[in-house]
Design a protein around this motif. Structure first.
Motif, PDB file in Angstrom:
ATOM      1  N   VAL A  96       0.815  -1.215   0.000  1.00  0.00           N
ATOM      2  CA  VAL A  96       0.000   0.000   0.000  1.00  0.00           C
ATOM      3  C   VAL A  96       0.856   1.277   0.000  1.00  0.00           C
ATOM      4  O   VAL A  96       0.325   2.382  -0.081  1.00  0.00           O
ATOM      5  CB  VAL A  96      -0.950   0.023   1.221  1.00  0.00           C
ATOM      6  N   MET A  97       2.159   1.122   0.071  1.00  0.00           N
ATOM      7  CA  MET A  97       3.009   2.318   0.097  1.00  0.00           C
ATOM      8  C   MET A  97       3.075   2.954  -1.294  1.00  0.00           C
ATOM      9  O   MET A  97       2.912   2.275  -2.295  1.00  0.00           O
ATOM     10  CB  MET A  97       4.413   1.946   0.589  1.00  0.00           C
ATOM     11  N   PRO A  98       3.333   4.270  -1.345  1.00  0.00           N
ATOM     12  CA  PRO A  98       3.338   4.976  -2.631  1.00  0.00           C
ATOM     13  C   PRO A  98       4.372   4.409  -3.609  1.00  0.00           C
ATOM     14  O   PRO A  98       5.465   4.023  -3.210  1.00  0.00           O
ATOM     15  CB  PRO A  98       3.724   6.416  -2.248  1.00  0.00           C
ATOM     16  N   ASP A  99       3.985   4.391  -4.874  1.00  0.00           N
ATOM     17  CA  ASP A  99       4.840   3.846  -5.931  1.00  0.00           C
ATOM     18  C   ASP A  99       6.144   4.627  -6.107  1.00  0.00           C
ATOM     19  O   ASP A  99       7.141   4.083  -6.562  1.00  0.00           O
ATOM     20  CB  ASP A  99       4.083   3.870  -7.272  1.00  0.00           C
ATOM     21  N   ASP A 100       6.114   5.920  -5.779  1.00  0.00           N
ATOM     22  CA  ASP A 100       7.303   6.722  -6.065  1.00  0.00           C
ATOM     23  C   ASP A 100       8.312   6.767  -4.912  1.00  0.00           C
ATOM     24  O   ASP A 100       9.316   7.457  -4.991  1.00  0.00           O
ATOM     25  CB  ASP A 100       6.910   8.142  -6.494  1.00  0.00           C
ATOM     26  N   LEU A 101       8.051   6.015  -3.846  1.00  0.00           N
ATOM     27  CA  LEU A 101       9.055   5.901  -2.775  1.00  0.00           C
ATOM     28  C   LEU A 101      10.322   5.276  -3.350  1.00  0.00           C
ATOM     29  O   LEU A 101      10.255   4.367  -4.169  1.00  0.00           O
ATOM     30  CB  LEU A 101       8.541   4.987  -1.661  1.00  0.00           C
ATOM     31  N   ILE A 102      11.463   5.770  -2.903  1.00  0.00           N
ATOM     32  CA  ILE A 102      12.733   5.162  -3.327  1.00  0.00           C
ATOM     33  C   ILE A 102      13.123   4.110  -2.286  1.00  0.00           C
ATOM     34  O   ILE A 102      13.262   4.419  -1.102  1.00  0.00           O
ATOM     35  CB  ILE A 102      13.843   6.228  -3.449  1.00  0.00           C
ATOM     36  N   VAL A 103      13.254   2.877  -2.755  1.00  0.00           N
ATOM     37  CA  VAL A 103      13.606   1.775  -1.859  1.00  0.00           C
ATOM     38  C   VAL A 103      15.120   1.774  -1.617  1.00  0.00           C
ATOM     39  O   VAL A 103      15.910   1.766  -2.565  1.00  0.00           O
ATOM     40  CB  VAL A 103      13.172   0.413  -2.453  1.00  0.00           C
ATOM     41  N   LEU A 104      15.498   1.789  -0.346  1.00  0.00           N
ATOM     42  CA  LEU A 104      16.909   1.715   0.056  1.00  0.00           C
ATOM     43  C   LEU A 104      17.077   0.471   0.930  1.00  0.00           C
ATOM     44  O   LEU A 104      16.813   0.499   2.126  1.00  0.00           O
ATOM     45  CB  LEU A 104      17.303   2.981   0.830  1.00  0.00           C
ATOM     46  N   PRO A 105      17.498  -0.628   0.325  1.00  0.00           N
ATOM     47  CA  PRO A 105      17.475  -1.921   1.023  1.00  0.00           C
ATOM     48  C   PRO A 105      18.705  -2.175   1.896  1.00  0.00           C
ATOM     49  O   PRO A 105      19.725  -1.504   1.755  1.00  0.00           O
ATOM     50  CB  PRO A 105      17.446  -2.914  -0.137  1.00  0.00           C
ATOM     51  N   GLY A 106      18.605  -3.165   2.749  1.00  0.00           N
ATOM     52  CA  GLY A 106      19.707  -3.558   3.624  1.00  0.00           C
ATOM     53  C   GLY A 106      20.723  -4.445   2.918  1.00  0.00           C
ATOM     54  O   GLY A 106      21.865  -4.546   3.349  1.00  0.00           O
ATOM     55  N   HIS A 107      20.286  -5.101   1.853  1.00  0.00           N
ATOM     56  CA  HIS A 107      21.176  -6.024   1.132  1.00  0.00           C
ATOM     57  C   HIS A 107      20.904  -5.994  -0.351  1.00  0.00           C
ATOM     58  O   HIS A 107      19.878  -5.517  -0.804  1.00  0.00           O
ATOM     59  CB  HIS A 107      20.957  -7.476   1.598  1.00  0.00           C
ATOM     60  N   TYR A 108      21.842  -6.578  -1.084  1.00  0.00           N
ATOM     61  CA  TYR A 108      21.664  -6.844  -2.509  1.00  0.00           C
ATOM     62  C   TYR A 108      22.471  -8.087  -2.813  1.00  0.00           C
ATOM     63  O   TYR A 108      23.273  -8.532  -1.979  1.00  0.00           O
ATOM     64  CB  TYR A 108      22.148  -5.636  -3.336  1.00  0.00           C
ATOM     65  N   THR A 109      22.252  -8.661  -3.990  1.00  0.00           N
ATOM     66  CA  THR A 109      23.079  -9.812  -4.352  1.00  0.00           C
ATOM     67  C   THR A 109      23.660  -9.657  -5.747  1.00  0.00           C
ATOM     68  O   THR A 109      24.629 -10.317  -6.093  1.00  0.00           O
ATOM     69  CB  THR A 109      22.283 -11.129  -4.319  1.00  0.00           C
ATOM     70  N   ASP A 110      23.073  -8.773  -6.551  1.00  0.00           N
ATOM     71  CA  ASP A 110      23.470  -8.686  -7.948  1.00  0.00           C
ATOM     72  C   ASP A 110      23.590  -7.220  -8.347  1.00  0.00           C
ATOM     73  O   ASP A 110      22.600  -6.528  -8.539  1.00  0.00           O
ATOM     74  CB  ASP A 110      22.404  -9.399  -8.803  1.00  0.00           C
ATOM     75  N   TRP A 111      24.825  -6.755  -8.448  1.00  0.00           N
ATOM     76  CA  TRP A 111      25.075  -5.350  -8.786  1.00  0.00           C
ATOM     77  C   TRP A 111      24.345  -4.944 -10.054  1.00  0.00           C
ATOM     78  O   TRP A 111      23.741  -3.879 -10.127  1.00  0.00           O
ATOM     79  CB  TRP A 111      26.572  -5.117  -8.984  1.00  0.00           C
ATOM     80  N   GLU A 112      24.433  -5.794 -11.081  1.00  0.00           N
ATOM     81  CA  GLU A 112      23.904  -5.416 -12.380  1.00  0.00           C
ATOM     82  C   GLU A 112      22.406  -5.152 -12.324  1.00  0.00           C
ATOM     83  O   GLU A 112      21.909  -4.200 -12.915  1.00  0.00           O
ATOM     84  CB  GLU A 112      24.222  -6.524 -13.393  1.00  0.00           C
ATOM     85  N   ALA A 113      21.685  -6.003 -11.591  1.00  0.00           N
ATOM     86  CA  ALA A 113      20.233  -5.863 -11.537  1.00  0.00           C
ATOM     87  C   ALA A 113      19.788  -4.815 -10.532  1.00  0.00           C
ATOM     88  O   ALA A 113      18.709  -4.239 -10.662  1.00  0.00           O
ATOM     89  CB  ALA A 113      19.604  -7.213 -11.198  1.00  0.00           C
ATOM     90  N   GLU A 114      20.600  -4.559  -9.497  1.00  0.00           N
ATOM     91  CA  GLU A 114      20.104  -3.787  -8.367  1.00  0.00           C
ATOM     92  C   GLU A 114      20.700  -2.389  -8.217  1.00  0.00           C
ATOM     93  O   GLU A 114      20.174  -1.571  -7.475  1.00  0.00           O
ATOM     94  CB  GLU A 114      20.296  -4.603  -7.082  1.00  0.00           C
ATOM     95  N   ALA A 115      21.804  -2.121  -8.919  1.00  0.00           N
ATOM     96  CA  ALA A 115      22.419  -0.793  -8.793  1.00  0.00           C
ATOM     97  C   ALA A 115      21.980   0.105  -9.949  1.00  0.00           C
ATOM     98  O   ALA A 115      21.657  -0.384 -11.029  1.00  0.00           O
ATOM     99  CB  ALA A 115      23.937  -0.921  -8.787  1.00  0.00           C
ATOM    100  N   ASP A 116      21.983   1.413  -9.703  1.00  0.00           N
ATOM    101  CA  ASP A 116      21.694   2.345 -10.798  1.00  0.00           C
ATOM    102  C   ASP A 116      23.009   2.696 -11.502  1.00  0.00           C
ATOM    103  O   ASP A 116      24.052   2.108 -11.210  1.00  0.00           O
ATOM    104  CB  ASP A 116      20.926   3.580 -10.286  1.00  0.00           C
ATOM    105  N   SER A 117      22.945   3.672 -12.432  1.00  0.00           N
ATOM    106  CA  SER A 117      24.121   3.955 -13.256  1.00  0.00           C
ATOM    107  C   SER A 117      25.275   4.544 -12.435  1.00  0.00           C
ATOM    108  O   SER A 117      26.416   4.547 -12.877  1.00  0.00           O
ATOM    109  CB  SER A 117      23.740   4.921 -14.378  1.00  0.00           C
ATOM    110  N   GLU A 118      24.944   5.046 -11.237  1.00  0.00           N
ATOM    111  CA  GLU A 118      26.007   5.586 -10.371  1.00  0.00           C
ATOM    112  C   GLU A 118      26.414   4.589  -9.286  1.00  0.00           C
ATOM    113  O   GLU A 118      26.970   4.978  -8.253  1.00  0.00           O
ATOM    114  CB  GLU A 118      25.544   6.909  -9.751  1.00  0.00           C
ATOM    115  N   TYR A 119      26.072   3.347  -9.494  1.00  0.00           N
ATOM    116  CA  TYR A 119      26.431   2.268  -8.571  1.00  0.00           C
ATOM    117  C   TYR A 119      25.817   2.452  -7.182  1.00  0.00           C
ATOM    118  O   TYR A 119      26.422   2.110  -6.174  1.00  0.00           O
ATOM    119  CB  TYR A 119      27.954   2.109  -8.487  1.00  0.00           C
ATOM    120  N   ARG A 120      24.592   3.003  -7.155  1.00  0.00           N
ATOM    121  CA  ARG A 120      23.853   3.080  -5.904  1.00  0.00           C
ATOM    122  C   ARG A 120      22.784   2.001  -5.927  1.00  0.00           C
ATOM    123  O   ARG A 120      22.128   1.775  -6.956  1.00  0.00           O
ATOM    124  CB  ARG A 120      23.191   4.459  -5.762  1.00  0.00           C
TER     125      ARG A 120
END
Lengths: 386, 77
Positions: A284-308
């Motif tokens: 139910v949270m707004p679609d435009d919230l920016i998700v900042l997660p505690g973990h990732y596993t795949d840089w290519e799929a999960e990082a943006d162009s500035e490696y965030r």
């Protein structure tokens, strides 16, 4: 002999420099934990004792068309091998200062929000763990979220922003890394914010956060942090919303996958809790919230162009449609059970450390704390245990 | 105390020295002879057996004695 720091190694990987990473630890240690960065790294594993046995043969195996960066557990063996390579005529050889441990503890900071905002949101990425902590700076105060053990880094960072750390938020009791919170609390007097569902057993003093609570900077200005109880990964999992723009989601929502609810060994109960959380609190949270997660596993799929490691919530839901579209609680439990895998044995001990019930020496903590996280619910989102 | 033919004390030395010194010493011993190696470097605990199995030496036993690790390495043929 040229040395390079873990941060220089990270930058070289980010900037796609052409080099060979030569890991001279034994094969078992290399398999258990090796260097992963935002881009592919050309890597070789030749244990240093192979260089001791057959120096010429082993050096001949190392390609001579690019710079060689040597890595070992601490520093002695990489220096030894680097010297050997140079002694046999190789140029452009360097080795990692502080060994693999310094890579494991490395933090890389990236600004998340616009430079023109009157507050700052920062991501502190720990590539060795594939985990992220966060900072929110407003005027002379800093809120910190999920800090790891590299406490000096956070303290120096706060100082560089002219701020002091006043609150430390835990999204949950970590099982995969040792929290830096108790030490930072001790050094700064900051307030530890955590939920009873995870922390009631802990020996640390903490502010027991409640669902719906808002935490403000002392001036009552700047972005407020809204605290949402989102149990499932753990019973005390919290999601912290910053100024209705950013979602610090801990191990509940990842960019790819969600946090696994089976680490507490009560799979069905916690999976049901997580289903409820996803449907009643997260979706139910707004679609435009920016998700900042505690973990990732795949840089290519999960990082943006500035490696965030970040993305908007609408995209996150779309990327994980197979999970968010499950419409029945029983089907969700089945999905979780079907993706279950063992958790590293060390997680039990790390929990005890984070409860304050176990205090290993620094060396032991370094060893316990090394290695990539195993927190994602879907198998594709995590590495398998050896 | 187990039987051994020679002893090497690597206390206080870090990688790569324990493996390097063990190699230099055992290379001079006859096949079948046993070298007792003492080290204080936890890193050597994985590396000594990994090295030994590669080059054909046998680790007869290893144990902790206080803050020291003791290995009995039998030289291969």
């Amino acid at each position: 002999m040229t040395i390079f720091t873990a941060h220089e190694l990270y930058s070289a990987i980010e900037e796609k420099e052409d080099f060979l990473l030569l890991d001279v630890r034994n094969e078992e240690d290399h398999k258990r934990f090796s260097i992963e960065g935002p881009n592919e790294v050309m890597m070789m594993n030749i244990p240093y004792f192979d260089f001791i046995e057959e120096p010429e043969e082993m050096v001949a195996q190392v390609p001579d068309d690019k710079p060689v960066r040597v890595v070992c557990a601490k520093v002695g063996s990489s220096e030894f091998v680097a010297n050997l390579l140079e002694g046999l005529g190789r140029e452009n050889v360097s080795h990692l200062d502080g060994g693999i441990i310094s890579w494991g503890n490395l933090l890389v900071s990236k600004r998340i929000n616009s430079e023109s905002d009157d507050y700052e949101v920062w991501q502190f990425n720990r590539p060795g763990k594939a985990s992220c902590s966060y900072g929110l700076v407003f005027e002379k105060e800093m809120f910190l979220f999920d800090p790891s053990r590299n406490v000096d880094y956070y303290l120096q960072f706060a100082e560089s922003r002219g701020a002091i750390i006043t609150h430390i938020f835990e999204t949950h009791l970590q099982a995969d890394y040792i929290s830096g919170s108790p030490k930072i609390v001790e050094m700064t007097g900051a307030v530890l914010v955590a939920h009873d569902g995870d922390y009631s057993e802990a020996l640390h003093k903490y502010h027991s956060v409640t669902d719906g609570e808002e935490i403000n900077f002392s001036t009552e200005k700047g972005p407020a942090v809204s605290c949402v109880h989102t149990p499932g990964h753990t019973p005390g999992s919290m999601t912290y919303l910053i100024g209705e723009k950013y979602m610090i989601s801990g191990d509940t929502v990842f960019i790819v996958s969600i946090g696994r609810p089976d680490l507490g060994k009560m799979v069905v109960e916690w999976a049901q809790m997580l289903y409820d959380t996803l449907h009643r609190r997260i979706s139910v949270m707004p679609d435009d919230l920016i998700v900042l997660p505690g973990h990732y596993t795949d840089w290519e799929a999960e990082a943006d162009s500035e490696y965030r490691i970040m993305n908007d919530f609408a995209t996150v839901k779309k990327m994980n449609e197979d999970i968010y579209s499950i419409a029945k609680i029983d089907d969700f439990v089945t999905y979780i059970q079907g993706n279950m895998r063992n958790q590293p044995e060390i997680y039990g001990q790390i929990r005890q450390v984070n409860f304050g019930k176990l205090t290993p020496c620094e060396n032991e903590q370094n060893t316990m704390d090394l290695g990539k996280n195993e927190c994602a619910a879907s198998k594709h989102g995590g590495i398998e245990n050896a | 105390m187990k039987e051994h033919d020679d002893e090497l004390d690597c206390s206080g030395l870090n990688c790569p020295m324990p493996v390097l010194k063990t190699k230099l010493k055992i290379d001079k011993m006859d096949a079948g002879k046993v070298l007792r190696v003492i080290t204080t470097d936890p890193g050597a605990c994985n590396d000594l057996p990994a090295w030994a199995s590669k080059v054909g030496h046998e680790i007869l036993s290893n144990c902790e004695e206080g803050d020291k690790y003791v290995f009995y390495v039998k030289r291969g043929a």
